[in-house]
Design an enzyme around this catalytic site. Structure first.
Site, short mmCIF file in Angstrom:
data_model
loop_
_atom_site.label_atom_id
_atom_site.label_comp_id
_atom_site.label_asym_id
_atom_site.label_seq_id
_atom_site.Cartn_x
_atom_site.Cartn_y
_atom_site.Cartn_z
N GLY A 239 0.50 -1.20 -0.09
CA GLY A 239 0.09 0.02 -0.03
C GLY A 239 0.84 1.31 -0.20
O GLY A 239 0.22 2.45 -0.05
N ARG A 312 -6.63 3.53 -15.23
CA ARG A 312 -6.65 4.28 -13.91
C ARG A 312 -7.27 5.84 -13.98
O ARG A 312 -7.91 6.02 -12.88
CB ARG A 312 -5.30 4.28 -13.32
CG ARG A 312 -4.38 2.95 -13.07
CD ARG A 312 -3.28 3.41 -12.21
NE ARG A 312 -3.67 3.42 -11.03
CZ ARG A 312 -3.74 4.76 -10.24
NH1 ARG A 312 -3.16 5.69 -11.09
NH2 ARG A 312 -3.81 4.83 -8.90
N CYS A 349 -14.87 4.05 -27.67
CA CYS A 349 -16.04 4.84 -27.74
C CYS A 349 -16.71 4.93 -26.49
O CYS A 349 -17.69 4.06 -26.10
CB CYS A 349 -17.00 3.92 -28.75
SG CYS A 349 -16.27 4.09 -30.39
N GLU A 350 -16.22 5.79 -25.55
CA GLU A 350 -16.57 5.87 -24.29
C GLU A 350 -16.11 7.47 -23.91
O GLU A 350 -15.14 7.79 -24.02
CB GLU A 350 -16.04 5.02 -23.38
CG GLU A 350 -16.39 3.53 -23.46
CD GLU A 350 -17.52 3.11 -22.61
OE1 GLU A 350 -18.17 3.80 -22.03
OE2 GLU A 350 -18.04 1.99 -23.07
N1 LLP Z 1 -1.34 -6.79 -0.44
C1 LLP Z 1 -2.69 -7.08 -0.61
C2 LLP Z 1 -3.45 -7.93 0.16
C3 LLP Z 1 -3.41 -6.22 -1.80
O1 LLP Z 1 -4.67 -6.53 -1.78
C4 LLP Z 1 -2.55 -5.17 -2.46
C5 LLP Z 1 -3.13 -4.47 -3.38
C6 LLP Z 1 -1.37 -5.23 -2.17
C7 LLP Z 1 -0.65 -5.98 -1.11
C8 LLP Z 1 -0.24 -4.59 -3.13
O2 LLP Z 1 -0.62 -3.08 -2.80
P1 LLP Z 1 0.43 -1.96 -3.34
O3 LLP Z 1 1.57 -2.18 -2.47
O4 LLP Z 1 0.82 -2.11 -4.62
O5 LLP Z 1 -0.44 -0.66 -3.00
N2 LLP Z 1 -5.86 -0.98 -9.28
C9 LLP Z 1 -5.39 -0.16 -8.04
C10 LLP Z 1 -4.81 -0.70 -7.11
C11 LLP Z 1 -5.47 -1.89 -6.31
C12 LLP Z 1 -4.61 -2.28 -5.00
C13 LLP Z 1 -5.16 -3.81 -4.82
N3 LLP Z 1 -4.50 -4.48 -3.69
C14 LLP Z 1 -4.81 1.13 -8.62
O6 LLP Z 1 -4.31 1.29 -9.84
O7 LLP Z 1 -4.57 2.19 -7.78
#
Ligand code: LLP
Length: 436
Positions: A239, A312, A349-350
């Site tokens: 995160g 995104r 097309c959106e």
């Molecule tokens: N661990 C778990 C349980 C998760 O659900 C996630 C991300 C991570 C680790 C890794 O998180 P990161 O370090 O990458 O923030 N598609 C969205 C982000 C979705 C994140 C989902 N889970 C975006 O483009 O911002």
């Protein structure tokens, strides 16, 4: 730092000029810097030196096999969420003993496959999941590692679609239920309680919620530890936020400083699941201007990449810096410059098909090349074939050389599974070609 620099009037990835690269591989294309990815993985570990964390890269952020191989060589384990991701990390040479399996909806087949190769832990998110995992383990005669994913009810202050650690989110169980669930795992003959895990959201740019979430999770782990001889891991999830626009994204050392006092000397080994912070700023998308157009007071630059290639902005109101590859250098980080604002849109097309809205950019003409920054995470993996658009190639740059590590998709690939001549059949009726 990332390795994208504007020198001699053109943007480079490491030592490769991106206009020349686009000339060879075409557009749209994703381009990743291998050095940046390696460097991020190494520096994250170094920031937490002394705690010796197990860094399980979150495969969902960017699952290209070459990227996984590179990160495995840099000493990362992996955080997976599906049988497909399991197959990928094994192909990339991962040691299953450094793989954690997350996700709220694991199938029995996925559990079985992961148990058979011996992943380190399943991050379990519900009572029913624990029971099914226990049943699969009993059937196979295995005793897999389990971590209970708790939801510490901390607000990470990020976009609502990527918040996971609040009570109302579908992920994890609250701390009280988490304790009961952990005790249920402890009492199971075919499960081994090895950890407690939390993950409160993504693109978090404030370290305080982390320290709070990890402290709450640690307290639960320590309460359980006296009765749980194999409970040795505290998994703080991923995160960590990155710089997209003008966020003050914390440095690796800021995270480490906030978390070190919470976990030091607690007798638990730290696991983390970073995705975006390792790969996010290691990638750009190259796209060419197809047309310019004015409608009312609005100016549109229509490019050859769309929301199917970079979702995104449409899905999360995500901001991605962008700048022409050739010409004047971009404004300093965090600034936009004073050109006339335009909407950069794709061919899909959106009305939601935009890469940027009201963005001050130098005038561009048909054929000009634009680089869209910070697309190393959650971009290629979230792509689709909407409007029958083939997925772009992925290119890995290392120094002054490049490799096309995923080829541009062909229309034949998209059509490959379609069977317009498939015969209709009644339920239960076998047709020619069915296995007997
Ligand atoms: N661990 C778990 C349980 C998760 O659900 C996630 C991300 C991570 C680790 C890794 O998180 P990161 O370090 O990458 O923030 N598609 C969205 C982000 C979705 C994140 C989902 N889970 C975006 O483009 O911002």
């Amino acid at each position: 730092m990332d390795q994208f620099t504007h020198t001699n009037g053109r943007l480079h990835c490491e030592q490769v000029p991106l206009d020349a690269l686009a000339g060879e591989v075409g557009t749209p294309a994703y381009v990743y810097s291998a050095t940046t990815m390696r460097d991020h993985a190494t520096r994250l570990k170094e920031a937490f030196a002394g705690l010796d964390p197990l860094v399980c890269y979150a495969v969902k952020a960017n699952s290209n096999l070459a990227v996984l191989e590179l990160l495995a060589k840099a000493g990362c384990g992996f955080d997976i969420v599906s049988g497909g991701e399991l197959a990928r990390v094994l192909l990339a040479g991962a040691d299953p003993a450094s793989v954690v399996f997350s996700g709220v909806g694991k199938s029995e087949a996925e559990m079985k496959a992961a148990m058979e190769v011996g992943v380190l832990m399943f991050n379990v998110e519900s009572e029913e999941e624990l029971d099914v995992l226990g049943a699969v383990a009993t059937f196979l005669g295995e005793k897999p590692g389990v971590a209970i994913r708790v939801n510490p009810d901390v607000d990470p202050k990020t976009h609502r679609y990527i918040t996971t650690g609040k009570k109302e989110n579908k992920f994890g169980v609250d701390l009280d239920r988490g304790e009961a669930l952990a005790r249920r795992a402890l009492a199971h003959d075919h499960l081994t309680l090895r950890g407690i895990q939390c993950h409160i959201g993504s693109q978090i740019t404030d370290v305080a919620p982390y320290a709070e979430a990890v402290a709450r999770t640690r307290d639960l782990a320590l309460r359980l530890k006296a009765d749980a001889p194999h409970l040795e891991y505290l998994n703080m999830g991923g995160g960590y936020g990155i710089f997209y626009k003008d966020e003050k994204a914390p440095a690796f050392s800021d995270y480490a400083e906030a978390i070190r006092p919470v976990v030091a000397d607690c007798g638990l080994k730290l696991v983390m699941e970073p995705g975006r912070i390792i790969v996010g700023n290691a990638g750009v998308m190259l796209t060419r201007v197809v047309f310019n157009k004015t409608s009312g007071a609005k100016k549109f630059v229509i490019v050859d990449a769309g929301m199917n290639d970079l979702l995104r902005p449409s899905l999360y109101e995500g901001y991605h810096r962008m700048w022409p590859v050739v010409g004047e250098p971009p404004p300093p980080l965090g600034e936009e410059g004073d050109h006339d604002p335009v909407d950069v849109v794709g061919p899909v097309c959106e009305s939601g098909d935009f890469l940027a809205q009201n963005r001050p950019l130098p005038t561009m003409v048909r054929g000009d090349l634009l680089a869209v920054m910070s697309v190393g995470a959650y971009t290629a993996v979230m792509g689709s074939n909407y409007n029958d658009r083939p997925r772009p190639p992925e290119v890995l740059v290392d120094g002054d050389r490049y490799a096309v590590v995923r080829e541009r998709e062909k229309h034949a690939d998209i059509l490959g599974n379609e069977r317009p001549d498939a015969p209709y059949r009644a339920i239960g009726e076998a047709t020619e070609g069915d296995a007997s």
